[in-house]
Design an enzyme around this catalytic site. Sequence first.
Site, PDB file in Angstrom:
ATOM      1  N   ASP A 264       0.960  -1.293  -0.213  1.00  0.00           N
ATOM      2  CA  ASP A 264       0.016   0.088   0.045  1.00  0.00           C
ATOM      3  C   ASP A 264       0.926   1.210  -0.016  1.00  0.00           C
ATOM      4  O   ASP A 264       1.952   1.145   0.294  1.00  0.00           O
ATOM      5  CB  ASP A 264      -0.913   0.062   0.983  1.00  0.00           C
ATOM      6  CG  ASP A 264      -2.097   0.893   1.152  1.00  0.00           C
ATOM      7  OD1 ASP A 264      -3.387   0.237   0.481  1.00  0.00           O
ATOM      8  OD2 ASP A 264      -1.924   2.148   1.079  1.00  0.00           O
ATOM      9  N   ALA A 293       1.721   1.202  -5.881  1.00  0.00           N
ATOM     10  CA  ALA A 293       1.452   0.009  -6.461  1.00  0.00           C
ATOM     11  C   ALA A 293       2.116  -0.308  -7.806  1.00  0.00           C
ATOM     12  O   ALA A 293       2.576  -1.487  -7.943  1.00  0.00           O
ATOM     13  CB  ALA A 293       0.074  -0.288  -6.460  1.00  0.00           C
ATOM     14  N   ASP A 313      -6.827  -4.366  -5.128  1.00  0.00           N
ATOM     15  CA  ASP A 313      -7.952  -3.867  -4.822  1.00  0.00           C
ATOM     16  C   ASP A 313      -8.016  -2.153  -4.780  1.00  0.00           C
ATOM     17  O   ASP A 313      -7.811  -1.649  -3.841  1.00  0.00           O
ATOM     18  CB  ASP A 313      -8.388  -4.378  -3.405  1.00  0.00           C
ATOM     19  CG  ASP A 313      -9.947  -3.652  -3.210  1.00  0.00           C
ATOM     20  OD1 ASP A 313     -10.649  -3.123  -3.922  1.00  0.00           O
ATOM     21  OD2 ASP A 313     -10.143  -3.764  -2.069  1.00  0.00           O
ATOM     22  N   CYS A 353     -14.014  -0.398  -7.620  1.00  0.00           N
ATOM     23  CA  CYS A 353     -15.063   0.514  -6.833  1.00  0.00           C
ATOM     24  C   CYS A 353     -15.609   1.631  -7.593  1.00  0.00           C
ATOM     25  O   CYS A 353     -16.214   2.460  -7.124  1.00  0.00           O
ATOM     26  CB  CYS A 353     -14.480   0.554  -5.465  1.00  0.00           C
ATOM     27  SG  CYS A 353     -13.455   1.823  -5.574  1.00  0.00           S
TER      28      CYS A 353
END
Length: 408
Positions: A264, A293, A313, A353
């Site tokens: 992260d 990332a 994600d 998302c």
Amino acid sequence: MITSPIASAPTSAADLPVVRLLPKANARAIRHGFPWVYANEMVVDRRTKNLTPGSLAILEDSARQVMGIVAVNPLSKIFCRMLDQNSENVIDQSWFAAHIGRALQLREQLYDAPFYRLIHAEADGLPGVIIDRFGDTAVVQPNAAWADVHIYALSAALVAVTGIKNVLKNASGRTRTLEGLDDVSAVLQGQAPDGPLPVPMNSAIYMADLTGGQKTGIFYDQRPNHAFAANLSNGKRVMDVFAHVGGFGLAALANGASSVLAVDGSAPALELAQKGADAMKVADRFSTRQGDAFDVLTALRAEGAEFDVVICDPPAFAPGKPALEAGLRAYERIARLAAPLVAENGILGLCSCSHAADLTQFRTASVRGIGRAGRRAALLYTGFAGPDHPQLPQLAETGYLKSLFFRL
């Protein structure tokens, strides 16, 4: 009892101003459950422009037929949000309590511990309102002006219905900016926790920072997808990219993963993930790597790293339509960089998302990236948000989360 000098008094229909649809507006869609009216569908004159953001009004169609009670914000592209199709109802603490009570009943059917999303905006009848529950503490995100105006009635109803002790207001986020709202968070009831709270989920323990973390402190929406990935992780080497507080990685460790690397860009998030691993007593199988990332994935390939399960994600690369093309390229790039790190017959999980990128677009970008990496894939599973994040069928934006798991 929660009180505030700006808390609005209950207002009867007779006291409310009237706003009206243009003839071109799709009144039928609104009657059938679509919750928003855009500014270009409204009769907008000096009177309506001067309505206070967050105030209530009676909505009429172009034939002057009453459609219900709406919340109005002349500063937003979403000019009206439908609150109640019964124009005789009163938007007060009892009204909020009825909605919260229905939502609570569902969550108590779904979960055996009070850790879940309690209110998921339009689908739970409270447009623009998010409430995540952490035991005796709830974090409220009032992402629409009307919710800010009525925040104290909402908070009082929340305490009365659930019995929780602490209510926090989280005022961060892009949506509040679009509504013309401030970014000032507050404690509405009780007190803020002294530190991160442990959250049990999928046999793992997550540490949620309710005051300084992202969003409300944790992402409950991925719960079923965490569980699916965990079931594939027993005895496997796992990498959790964009790990936040360890969502996929800690669930994998709880299910017997031999090792987990959490990646992260946020050092505080990785510290919380490490605390979760410590609390689970699996720290010997858990490691972290901070950095961008894309850069970390590139470096790991140069190092010859290999994992049996890789899950990515990321945050929303396409938060709105203007960012869609760039977002899809970013999803493709993530897939292209992650796929070479997956062992033969291993698992690659890719998540989005971004509500602006629908499932077909996201899947196409992911498969293109896997192909550009020289890998062949079989799609095993397509996951969505858990049932504490119900979708409103009329509103595509509520189906924002997509999770794809491939065998390479």
